[in-house]
Design a protein around this motif. Structure first.
Motif, PDB file in Angstrom:
ATOM      1  N   LEU A   8       0.842  -1.192   0.000  1.00  0.00           N
ATOM      2  CA  LEU A   8       0.000   0.000   0.000  1.00  0.00           C
ATOM      3  C   LEU A   8       0.880   1.245   0.000  1.00  0.00           C
ATOM      4  CD1 LEU A   8      -2.865   1.300   0.390  1.00  0.00           C
ATOM      5  CD2 LEU A   8      -2.403   1.209   2.855  1.00  0.00           C
ATOM      6  N   GLN A   9       0.580   2.182  -0.899  1.00  0.00           N
ATOM      7  CA  GLN A   9       1.292   3.457  -0.933  1.00  0.00           C
ATOM      8  C   GLN A   9       0.287   4.596  -0.921  1.00  0.00           C
ATOM      9  OE1 GLN A   9       4.173   3.734  -4.100  1.00  0.00           O
ATOM     10  NE2 GLN A   9       5.328   1.944  -3.403  1.00  0.00           N
ATOM     11  N   SER A  35       5.826  -0.814  10.088  1.00  0.00           N
ATOM     12  CA  SER A  35       5.865  -2.270  10.007  1.00  0.00           C
ATOM     13  C   SER A  35       4.937  -2.784   8.905  1.00  0.00           C
ATOM     14  CB  SER A  35       5.446  -2.873  11.351  1.00  0.00           C
ATOM     15  OG  SER A  35       5.102  -4.230  11.215  1.00  0.00           O
ATOM     16  N   THR A  36       5.500  -3.546   7.981  1.00  0.00           N
ATOM     17  CA  THR A  36       4.688  -4.161   6.920  1.00  0.00           C
ATOM     18  C   THR A  36       3.661  -5.110   7.515  1.00  0.00           C
ATOM     19  OG1 THR A  36       6.552  -4.032   5.395  1.00  0.00           O
ATOM     20  CG2 THR A  36       4.771  -5.529   4.796  1.00  0.00           C
ATOM     21  N   TYR A  37       4.059  -5.781   8.588  1.00  0.00           N
ATOM     22  CA  TYR A  37       3.151  -6.727   9.248  1.00  0.00           C
ATOM     23  C   TYR A  37       1.906  -5.995   9.747  1.00  0.00           C
ATOM     24  CZ  TYR A  37       1.618 -10.461  12.404  1.00  0.00           C
ATOM     25  OH  TYR A  37       0.895 -11.442  13.023  1.00  0.00           O
ATOM     26  N   LYS A  42      -3.487  -4.627  10.165  1.00  0.00           N
ATOM     27  CA  LYS A  42      -4.279  -3.591  10.835  1.00  0.00           C
ATOM     28  C   LYS A  42      -4.560  -2.414   9.917  1.00  0.00           C
ATOM     29  CE  LYS A  42      -5.497  -4.567  14.090  1.00  0.00           C
ATOM     30  NZ  LYS A  42      -6.478  -5.651  14.423  1.00  0.00           N
ATOM     31  N   GLY A  43      -3.709  -2.183   8.925  1.00  0.00           N
ATOM     32  CA  GLY A  43      -3.938  -1.096   7.985  1.00  0.00           C
ATOM     33  C   GLY A  43      -3.339   0.221   8.433  1.00  0.00           C
ATOM     34  N   GLN A 338       3.922  -9.521  18.179  1.00  0.00           N
ATOM     35  CA  GLN A 338       4.713 -10.377  17.303  1.00  0.00           C
ATOM     36  C   GLN A 338       4.908  -9.743  15.931  1.00  0.00           C
ATOM     37  OE1 GLN A 338       2.156 -13.844  19.108  1.00  0.00           O
ATOM     38  NE2 GLN A 338       3.530 -14.718  17.589  1.00  0.00           N
ATOM     39  N   SER A 339       6.080  -9.986  15.365  1.00  0.00           N
ATOM     40  CA  SER A 339       6.407  -9.417  14.057  1.00  0.00           C
ATOM     41  C   SER A 339       6.347 -10.462  12.948  1.00  0.00           C
ATOM     42  CB  SER A 339       7.808  -8.797  14.097  1.00  0.00           C
ATOM     43  OG  SER A 339       8.779  -9.776  14.457  1.00  0.00           O
TER      44      SER A 339
END
Length: 589
Positions: A8-9, A35-37, A42-43, A338-339
């Motif tokens: 997402l950008q 964090s990409t996670y 979560k967005g 957690q990642s």
């Protein structure tokens, strides 16, 4: 960028200013995780809250709503949907504001604010709204208002706000979702913009401006030029790139995570190595694990396979992680975010090494043959009280506070002791869409000794229930016994509790002053009208004598002295009467 790595950008800009007023009662902000996670599960969140001016505490309300949402939303379990996460967080915030408003009702201070939020996750925008702030959607030169103002009309030019955060104990929240396309723009605004700039002008600016920052600046200037006499808050975001849609499918699989198998030392899962089993019961297991990459130790809690088909159990297990992640207190165990994606249903907590209070108390008694020293007991109790207060500050009730759920740590160098609450299994969160579920008496395994009898008979005594448990633990710390003895564990119905009587702490431990005994009795009173209502009040009376208790002591002493006086006087007259009779008989003889 390869398609399978597409992320997402966004381009976005935010402004929030006092503008036409002396003070700024608006609050606006965004959180796009690094964090990409977190972005995947979560967005990204964008919020505008507008404090209700005539409520007097509108500024505090809007800031609380903004900060709490952007903090707590991202702490909700990965297994919850955006809608469930946001609604539960907002319900809790609403109840907090409502209670603040209620507390200040005599001063006419209402903690009220409007609230509009957009959460972008994958290809979907999730819209949450209450009040008269607005959310607009722009696509292909067309502007659409997606929210409805919650206002009621009295007469021409006269309206009032019909809905807001903090206005009612039960939140009525508008929710909708919409599919996004690259190039879409979403605008969130307070009435300082849309009351002074018509939709046609807004559409023109969004169509012509080259960037979100430029567009926001132009919209603000338009509002001021049109005579805006209110605060202005604007967030504009533009979708530049959308992630792969298969993330939603993966999230769906995450919500259906399988229960883990029984772990044994040496097994590895999700980058974690199992060291040993710490605890096991019919409801859950706890393992000591080590992060293979960092070496960090943690406690892993896993659900029991006995409840694999119990959706309510699974939901409560998942909620435990959310509850723990919201509480940041040195006397409450911390949940570890957690990642890495999980292969099974479990969550991680910090590893608190020490001895549970139940064993610790037993050991202290065996070593010394008497209760621990008052200063030491008070230190431990104060820490437990701070921990339970942290739950209450987050609108959560522990419901199962007992020595078995408290770990006592001892610093090897200083010898200082720290008490840590380590269990969230029975926590009830006020303000969320759930029904109070009483503790099952048959499965509490000793909890009946410490839990409020009202919990066990199906009534929610809320904060006062936790106070009962805290006072019971205090009684045991100071005396080595329980306020109603061991027979309380055999009680099943309300009539059983009616037969019990409080055992004076001074009788168990003569060193305890009467005022402290009165505080313990009030804290463990079965009658809510007689029990403390806040942790602070209870701890104040534990630390220092309550003048009211001292008055009762003086009154009782006076009563006893008066009784003794009349007993002595009666005895004197009785002896005098016997003497008169004796002399009379003697003279007759």
């Amino acid at each position: 960028m390869p398609a399978h790595n597409q992320a997402l950008q966004l381009d976005y800009h935010c402004t929030c200013s006092a503008a036409g007023k002396e003070t700024n009662e608006d609050a606006a902000g965004a959180l796009v995780p690094d964090s990409t996670y977190l972005q995947n599960y979560k967005g990204a969140a964008f919020v505008v809250a507008d404090g209700v001016s005539n409520a007097e505490a509108g500024q505090q309300a809007s800031e609380t709503a903004l900060n709490s949402f952007l903090t707590d939303y991202f702490k909700t379990p990965d297994t919850w949907s955006v809608k469930q996460s946001a609604e539960q967080v907002l319900s809790t915030i609403n109840l907090r504001l409502f209670r603040h408003s209620h507390a200040y009702s005599s001063e006419n201070k209402g903690h009220l604010c409007t609230f509009s939020a957009v959460v972008i996750k994958s290809h979907t925008a999730h819209l949450f709204h209450v009040g008269d702030s607005r959310i607009y959607h722009w696509r292909n030169q067309q502007l659409e208002q997606r929210t409805t103002d919650h206002t009621a009309y009295l007469s021409k030019g006269r309206t009032f706000l019909a809905r807001a955060l903090g206005m009612d104990g039960n939140l009525t929240l508008d929710y909708q979702s919409m599919q996004l396309e690259v190039g879409d723009k979403l605008l969130i605004s307070s009435d300082g913009l849309h009351d002074f700039v018509d939709p046609a002008k807004i559409n023109q600016v969004l169509s012509d401006a080259g960037s979100c920052q430029v567009a926001v600046a132009e919209l603000k200037q338009l509002a001021l030029a049109n005579g805006c006499d209110d605060n202005i808050s604007i967030i504009l975001l533009q979708i530049n790139q959308l992630p792969n849609q298969d993330i939603d499918d993966f999230h769906h699989r995450l919500t259906k995570l399988p229960f883990p198998p029984a772990f044994t030392p040496g097994m590895k899962v999700d980058g974690l190595e199992v060291i040993k089993e710490l605890f096991a019961s019919s409801r859950s297991q706890m393992y000591l694990v080590k992060d293979i990459a960092t070496g960090q130790l943690a406690a892993m809690k896993t659900p029991s396979p006995n409840y694999e088909d119990d959706s309510s159990y699974i939901e409560r297990f998942i909620r435990e992680e959310w509850i723990g992640s919201r509480i940041d207190n040195p006397y409450v165990v911390k949940v570890i975010r957690q990642s890495r994606p999980r292969s099974f249903l479990y969550y991680l907590m910090e590893f608190v090494e020490g001895q549970n209070m139940e064993d610790w108390l037993s050991e202290q008694w065996q070593q010394n043959g008497q209760p621990i020293k008052p200063a030491r007991a008070l230190n431990i109790l104060n820490q437990v009280a701070q921990g339970i207060q942290a739950f209450h500050d987050n609108e959560a009730i522990h419901q199962d506070l007992k020595p078995g759920n408290i770990i006592i740590q001892k610093d090897a160098e200083s010898g200082e002791e720290r008490a840590v609450i380590v269990d969230f299994g029975s926590v009830f969160v006020a303000g969320v869409a759930e029904i109070f579920i009483p503790i099952d008496h048959d499965s509490v395994l000793g909890t009946a000794l410490y839990s409020d009898p009202l919990y066990l008979t199906g009534k929610n005594s809320a904060i006062q229930g936790d106070l009962y448990s805290l006072a019971t633990i205090a009684y045991e710390l100071f005396t080595g016994a329980l306020p109603y003895g061991d027979k309380i564990e055999d009680c099943k119905v309300p009539s059983d509790y009616d037969k019990l009587r409080y055992i004076s702490a001074t009788r168990v431990n003569p060193a305890i002053p009467v005022w402290l005994d009165r505080a313990l009795k009030k804290g463990t009173n079965f009658d809510l009208q007689q029990r403390y209502t806040t942790v602070a009040d209870f701890m104040r009376d534990i630390r220092q004598p309550n003048p009211e208790f001292l008055k009762e002591e003086v009154k009782q002493s006076t009563k006893n002295s008066s009784l003794l006086f009349w007993q002595l006087l009666s005895g004197f007259w009785f002896i005098t009467l016997l003497l008169v009779i004796y002399l009379f008989v003697l003279n007759r003889g």
